[in-house]
Design a protein around this motif. Structure first.
Motif, PDB file in Angstrom:
ATOM      1  N   LEU A  25       0.839  -1.198   0.000  1.00 35.22           N
ATOM      2  CA  LEU A  25       0.000   0.000   0.000  1.00 35.22           C
ATOM      3  C   LEU A  25       0.874   1.248   0.000  1.00 35.22           C
ATOM      4  N   ILE A  26       0.540   2.221  -0.842  1.00 37.83           N
ATOM      5  CA  ILE A  26       1.175   3.532  -0.695  1.00 37.83           C
ATOM      6  C   ILE A  26       0.711   4.117   0.628  1.00 37.83           C
ATOM      7  N   ASP A  27       1.652   4.520   1.457  1.00 41.11           N
ATOM      8  CA  ASP A  27       1.305   5.091   2.761  1.00 41.11           C
ATOM      9  C   ASP A  27       0.894   6.547   2.567  1.00 41.11           C
ATOM     10  N   GLN A  28      -0.401   6.776   2.497  1.00 39.03           N
ATOM     11  CA  GLN A  28      -0.897   8.113   2.199  1.00 39.03           C
ATOM     12  C   GLN A  28      -0.827   9.044   3.405  1.00 39.03           C
ATOM     13  N   THR A  29      -0.481   8.521   4.574  1.00 40.75           N
ATOM     14  CA  THR A  29      -0.259   9.396   5.722  1.00 40.75           C
ATOM     15  C   THR A  29       1.092  10.103   5.623  1.00 40.75           C
ATOM     16  N   ALA A  30       2.007   9.582   4.798  1.00 39.35           N
ATOM     17  CA  ALA A  30       3.348  10.172   4.683  1.00 39.35           C
ATOM     18  C   ALA A  30       3.437  11.230   3.594  1.00 39.35           C
ATOM     19  N   LEU A  31       2.503  11.227   2.655  1.00 39.67           N
ATOM     20  CA  LEU A  31       2.512  12.227   1.583  1.00 39.67           C
ATOM     21  C   LEU A  31       2.091  13.590   2.117  1.00 39.67           C
ATOM     22  N   PRO A  32       2.599  14.675   1.536  1.00 42.95           N
ATOM     23  CA  PRO A  32       3.416  14.770   0.320  1.00 42.95           C
ATOM     24  C   PRO A  32       4.924  14.711   0.558  1.00 42.95           C
ATOM     25  N   HIS A  33       5.332  14.497   1.795  1.00 41.92           N
ATOM     26  CA  HIS A  33       6.756  14.606   2.120  1.00 41.92           C
ATOM     27  C   HIS A  33       7.548  13.367   1.726  1.00 41.92           C
ATOM     28  N   ALA A  34       6.899  12.207   1.694  1.00 39.85           N
ATOM     29  CA  ALA A  34       7.612  10.978   1.342  1.00 39.85           C
ATOM     30  C   ALA A  34       6.657  10.031   0.640  1.00 39.85           C
ATOM     31  N   LEU A  35       7.167   9.360  -0.389  1.00 35.89           N
ATOM     32  CA  LEU A  35       6.392   8.354  -1.108  1.00 35.89           C
ATOM     33  C   LEU A  35       6.879   6.990  -0.636  1.00 35.89           C
ATOM     34  N   CYS A 165     -11.586  16.925  -1.204  1.00 38.57           N
ATOM     35  CA  CYS A 165     -10.934  15.678  -0.810  1.00 38.57           C
ATOM     36  C   CYS A 165     -10.025  15.196  -1.938  1.00 38.57           C
ATOM     37  N   ASN A 166      -9.691  13.900  -1.958  1.00 40.17           N
ATOM     38  CA  ASN A 166      -8.819  13.358  -2.995  1.00 40.17           C
ATOM     39  C   ASN A 166      -9.539  12.240  -3.722  1.00 40.17           C
ATOM     40  N   THR A 167      -9.598  12.352  -5.044  1.00 38.12           N
ATOM     41  CA  THR A 167     -10.314  11.373  -5.867  1.00 38.12           C
ATOM     42  C   THR A 167      -9.446  10.935  -7.047  1.00 38.12           C
ATOM     43  N   GLY A 168      -8.141  10.950  -6.852  1.00 40.07           N
ATOM     44  CA  GLY A 168      -7.233  10.667  -7.949  1.00 40.07           C
ATOM     45  C   GLY A 168      -6.714   9.245  -7.952  1.00 40.07           C
ATOM     46  N   ALA A 169      -5.503   9.068  -8.496  1.00 38.89           N
ATOM     47  CA  ALA A 169      -4.892   7.744  -8.556  1.00 38.89           C
ATOM     48  C   ALA A 169      -4.717   7.152  -7.167  1.00 38.89           C
ATOM     49  N   LEU A 170      -4.474   7.998  -6.189  1.00 40.48           N
ATOM     50  CA  LEU A 170      -4.265   7.519  -4.825  1.00 40.48           C
ATOM     51  C   LEU A 170      -5.527   6.933  -4.208  1.00 40.48           C
ATOM     52  N   LEU A 203      -6.646  16.818   5.787  1.00 37.04           N
ATOM     53  CA  LEU A 203      -6.020  17.540   4.675  1.00 37.04           C
ATOM     54  C   LEU A 203      -5.734  16.671   3.452  1.00 37.04           C
ATOM     55  N   GLN A 204      -6.686  15.813   3.105  1.00 33.26           N
ATOM     56  CA  GLN A 204      -6.476  14.991   1.914  1.00 33.26           C
ATOM     57  C   GLN A 204      -6.369  15.826   0.651  1.00 33.26           C
ATOM     58  N   GLY A 205      -7.024  16.988   0.632  1.00 38.82           N
ATOM     59  CA  GLY A 205      -6.905  17.862  -0.525  1.00 38.82           C
ATOM     60  C   GLY A 205      -5.555  18.537  -0.596  1.00 38.82           C
ATOM     61  N   ALA A 206      -5.132  19.110   0.511  1.00 33.58           N
ATOM     62  CA  ALA A 206      -3.857  19.833   0.543  1.00 33.58           C
ATOM     63  C   ALA A 206      -2.664  18.884   0.421  1.00 33.58           C
ATOM     64  N   ARG A 207      -2.762  17.705   1.034  1.00 34.25           N
ATOM     65  CA  ARG A 207      -1.623  16.783   1.020  1.00 34.25           C
ATOM     66  C   ARG A 207      -1.592  15.897  -0.226  1.00 34.25           C
ATOM     67  N   LEU A 208      -2.765  15.426  -0.655  1.00 28.10           N
ATOM     68  CA  LEU A 208      -2.812  14.386  -1.678  1.00 28.10           C
ATOM     69  C   LEU A 208      -3.245  14.908  -3.046  1.00 28.10           C
ATOM     70  N   THR A 209      -4.388  15.591  -3.104  1.00 27.79           N
ATOM     71  CA  THR A 209      -4.822  16.133  -4.398  1.00 27.79           C
ATOM     72  C   THR A 209      -3.799  17.123  -4.941  1.00 27.79           C
ATOM     73  N   ALA A 210      -3.361  18.038  -4.101  1.00 26.93           N
ATOM     74  CA  ALA A 210      -2.369  19.011  -4.561  1.00 26.93           C
ATOM     75  C   ALA A 210      -1.089  18.315  -5.009  1.00 26.93           C
ATOM     76  N   TRP A 211      -0.684  17.265  -4.307  1.00 29.35           N
ATOM     77  CA  TRP A 211       0.521  16.522  -4.692  1.00 29.35           C
ATOM     78  C   TRP A 211       0.341  15.907  -6.075  1.00 29.35           C
TER      79      TRP A 211
END
Length: 353
Positions: A25-35, A165-170, A203-211
């Protein structure tokens, strides 16, 4: 590799030398600072990852649930579970997050194949991922076509789209639902900018969608959730497009908390409020939004920030993860089968059968 090429959920087969099968699993708690990727090998680890939002987004959680059946089977084989224990562990995966119907649908699709063996279960889980990716690309095209036809400004200039929110590849098997529509507009050079709500409390929008938008050079602003209605009413947005965690038979839609305020502002401004989601998110067994269970998350998510208390010691926290937007406020529902104008009476129950 762009963010649209990412796979939030992948199965890793056992290798020689003692390795056990795992769900990566991609750890989405670590984004956007680390993949980073987290490899889970037990049901407890998977449920913890779902609850902590290491993996999140209804379609991605559904995929994790499908593979979760295989994970439970592999763990049960190692630990000598009987069938009753295996069924109980699969049920725990199914119940890990109660609002998003995709998790339940995907577990229920895969679990009947347990008696056919692990290869059959994995093949069905792989099919879920493949179908979701295909559905997302179809949604992107259908949604972009509809917006370019129905938004008057599209005849004169590229569009300004707001999302929440985030509705992308993640959040999916890849590409995305609402963000997939945005990607399609960008690919056609028909997108001016995106307003990405920060999406409290995590902050799924600020951390994930923006990323994801940064990875592909898509112009955007990150804004506070409380700014969204004002941005819409000032005429700075041509349409809003969001995803969904469950859609009732009458078109009522559960999505990340804060969504209903956006829909109300769109209705007042007279611009489209569009929901993009696969047909697996439409729950015909749920008659209306009032029947949708709304998950309450921990109080500390709104009483603290980064582990530091920001509210007085005597305050309680009210932290619903989702809210329900009435179908009367949903202009259109985009699925892999096309577009249904919900507020005009083309309800999902009639349009998706």
């Amino acid at each position: 590799m762009t963010s649209q090429d990412l796979r939030a959920v992948t199965w890793t087969a056992a290798a020689e030398g003692g390795a056990v099968p795992s769900l990566s699993l991609i750890d989405q708690t670590a984004l956007p600072h680390a993949l980073n990727r987290l490899d889970v090998t037990t049901v407890d680890e998977l449920i913890d990852a779902i609850v902590r939002l290491v993996v999140r987004g209804a379609p991605a959680i559904g995929a994790a649930g499908g593979y979760g059946v295989a994970l439970a089977m592999a763990q049960g084989e190692r630990e000598g579970w009987d069938r009753a224990r295996l069924d109980a562990e699969v049920a725990r995966v199914r119940a890990a997050r109660p609002t998003a119907v995709n998790l339940m649908v995907c577990v229920d699709r895969v679990a009947p194949l347990i008696d056919a063996g692990l290869p059959a279960v994995l093949a069905e889980a792989d099919a879920i991922v493949r179908e979701d990716l295909e559905a997302n690309h179809a949604m992107g095209a259908f949604g972009a076509d509809w917006l370019l036809k129905r938004v008057p400004a599209a005849a004169e200039r590229p569009l300004r789209i707001l999302t929440h929110c985030n509705t992308g590849a993640l959040a999916t098997a890849g590409w995305g639902t609402a963000l997939g529509v945005i990607r399609e507009l960008h690919g056609r050079a028909r997108l001016e900018t995106v307003y990405a709500d920060e999406t409290r409390p995590l902050l799924q929008g600020a951390r994930l969608t923006a990323w994801e938008l940064v990875q592909e050079g898509i112009p955007h602003f990150v804004q506070a959730d409380g700014a969204a209605a004002g941005t819409i009413l000032r005429g700075e947005v041509d349409a809003a497009i969001v995803g969904a965690d469950r859609i009732a038979a009458n078109g009522d839609t559960a999505n990340k908390v804060g969504t209903v305020g956006i829909a109300l502002a769109c209705a007042h401004a007279g611009i489209p409020f569009v929901v993009a989601a696969p047909t697996t998110t439409v729950d015909l067994a749920t008659a209306t939004g009032s029947d949708i269970h709304i998950e309450l998350r921990g109080e500390d998510e709104v009483l603290e920030w980064a582990g530091v208390r920001t509210a007085p010691a005597g305050s309680r926290g009210h932290n619903p993860a989702f809210d329900v937007t009435p179908g009367s406020l949903v202009t259109a529902l985009v699925t892999e089968r096309g577009v249904r104008e919900v507020s005009a009476g083309e309800l999902p129950v009639g349009g998706l059968s």
